[in-house]
Design a protein around this motif. Sequence first.
Motif, PDB file in Angstrom:
ATOM      1  N   ASP A  59       0.833  -1.197   0.000  1.00 13.77           N
ATOM      2  CA  ASP A  59       0.000   0.000   0.000  1.00 13.77           C
ATOM      3  C   ASP A  59       0.868   1.247   0.000  1.00 13.77           C
ATOM      4  N   ALA A  60       0.346   2.317  -0.563  1.00 11.88           N
ATOM      5  CA  ALA A  60       0.863   3.653  -0.304  1.00 11.88           C
ATOM      6  C   ALA A  60       0.130   4.185   0.925  1.00 11.88           C
ATOM      7  N   LEU A 128      -7.649   5.027  -2.858  1.00 11.87           N
ATOM      8  CA  LEU A 128      -7.810   4.757  -4.284  1.00 11.87           C
ATOM      9  C   LEU A 128      -6.898   3.629  -4.747  1.00 11.87           C
ATOM     10  N   LEU A 129      -5.625   3.654  -4.302  1.00 16.05           N
ATOM     11  CA  LEU A 129      -4.705   2.585  -4.686  1.00 16.05           C
ATOM     12  C   LEU A 129      -5.158   1.264  -4.079  1.00 16.05           C
ATOM     13  N   ARG A 130      -5.559   1.278  -2.801  1.00 14.91           N
ATOM     14  CA  ARG A 130      -6.028   0.045  -2.168  1.00 14.91           C
ATOM     15  C   ARG A 130      -7.200  -0.552  -2.941  1.00 14.91           C
ATOM     16  N   GLY A 136      -7.943  -5.727  -8.537  1.00 18.75           N
ATOM     17  CA  GLY A 136      -7.024  -6.509  -9.338  1.00 18.75           C
ATOM     18  C   GLY A 136      -6.766  -7.882  -8.747  1.00 18.75           C
ATOM     19  N   HIS A 137      -6.634  -7.957  -7.429  1.00 22.17           N
ATOM     20  CA  HIS A 137      -6.346  -9.246  -6.787  1.00 22.17           C
ATOM     21  C   HIS A 137      -7.548 -10.172  -6.863  1.00 22.17           C
ATOM     22  N   GLY A 264      -3.535 -11.187   0.636  1.00 25.30           N
ATOM     23  CA  GLY A 264      -3.721  -9.860   0.054  1.00 25.30           C
ATOM     24  C   GLY A 264      -5.012  -9.192   0.467  1.00 25.30           C
ATOM     25  N   THR A 265      -5.341  -8.107  -0.238  1.00 23.08           N
ATOM     26  CA  THR A 265      -6.589  -7.374  -0.002  1.00 23.08           C
ATOM     27  C   THR A 265      -7.506  -7.590  -1.198  1.00 23.08           C
TER      28      THR A 265
END
Length: 301
Positions: A59-60, A128-130, A136-137, A264-265
């Motif tokens: 994560d960021a 947003l990145l999460r 994607g995951h 993952g998330t």
Amino acid sequence: MALPSVGTRVTYPAGDLIARARVLHVEPVATDDGERLAVLLDTTSIHPVDAGWPDQPADAGVITVIDGAALTVLDAIVAATDGETLHLGRDIPVRKGTEGWAFVVAHLVDAGSAIAEGDEVETRADALLRASLSRGHTACHLASLALNRALADRWTKDPRRDPLGSPDFDAAAIASSRIEPNGSVDRYRLNKSLRRAGFDATVFTGEYGADELRAAEASIDDTLATWIAGGGDIRIERDGDLLTDRRQWAADLEGGTARLFCGGTHATSLADLGDVRVRLELVDDDGTPTLVMTTRAHAPS
């Protein structure tokens, strides 16, 4: 303060972006990008990258010291300590669960950052990145199950089965998986061991390989569309809150619930994925035919 003897408690499996925490240890470390501070917390909402299977990036986010500065998390890495030395990423010398070792999340921040052991802090992951990595995951897992189903009749032996009962091509052939925002790239080696296990690799390497690739794509896309239209729930089932506690991804699909071990998330509903499609390509990897599956999720507007 000594290095922690207990692993980091992680809240991101439940979807949390924010967590209150206490700083347990701060240590200068050398990285490929220069000197950093490794900050160890008792709790974090920041998902780290795991060098053992680095499919999902970190994560960021930021660490905010209560009544203090907000520090950018430059990276987050799974680390381990025996109480005397901190080992980061690929330098970890033992397997997860080894007695006497604590597995922790090392949050890397600028070397001059104003943070100290004992500080009360808040971690905050970039939403947003999460969300994009989680889509994607989840799309990656669904595509792997749909790929297994599309190739089910290409086996001459009875291999291990996936959670939905199809021959598990993904588990037998996977070489690497990379999660990206709203998608993934998975590479499958069509090598001798896979052929000995009973998979007919000529389906893609033979004269009509290109046609077979397109047919498999269409089958996967149709399966994904059916599953996503069902709008089933997705959840993380876990044995505990520590970084190394076992976790499973579970998705309610047409025909049953699929479960896969995963750290993952993820999205929380199939309805969050929108339109998911794959692209299959056959490439040469040092003389070994390799199937590359690129998955893209186009989230609902």
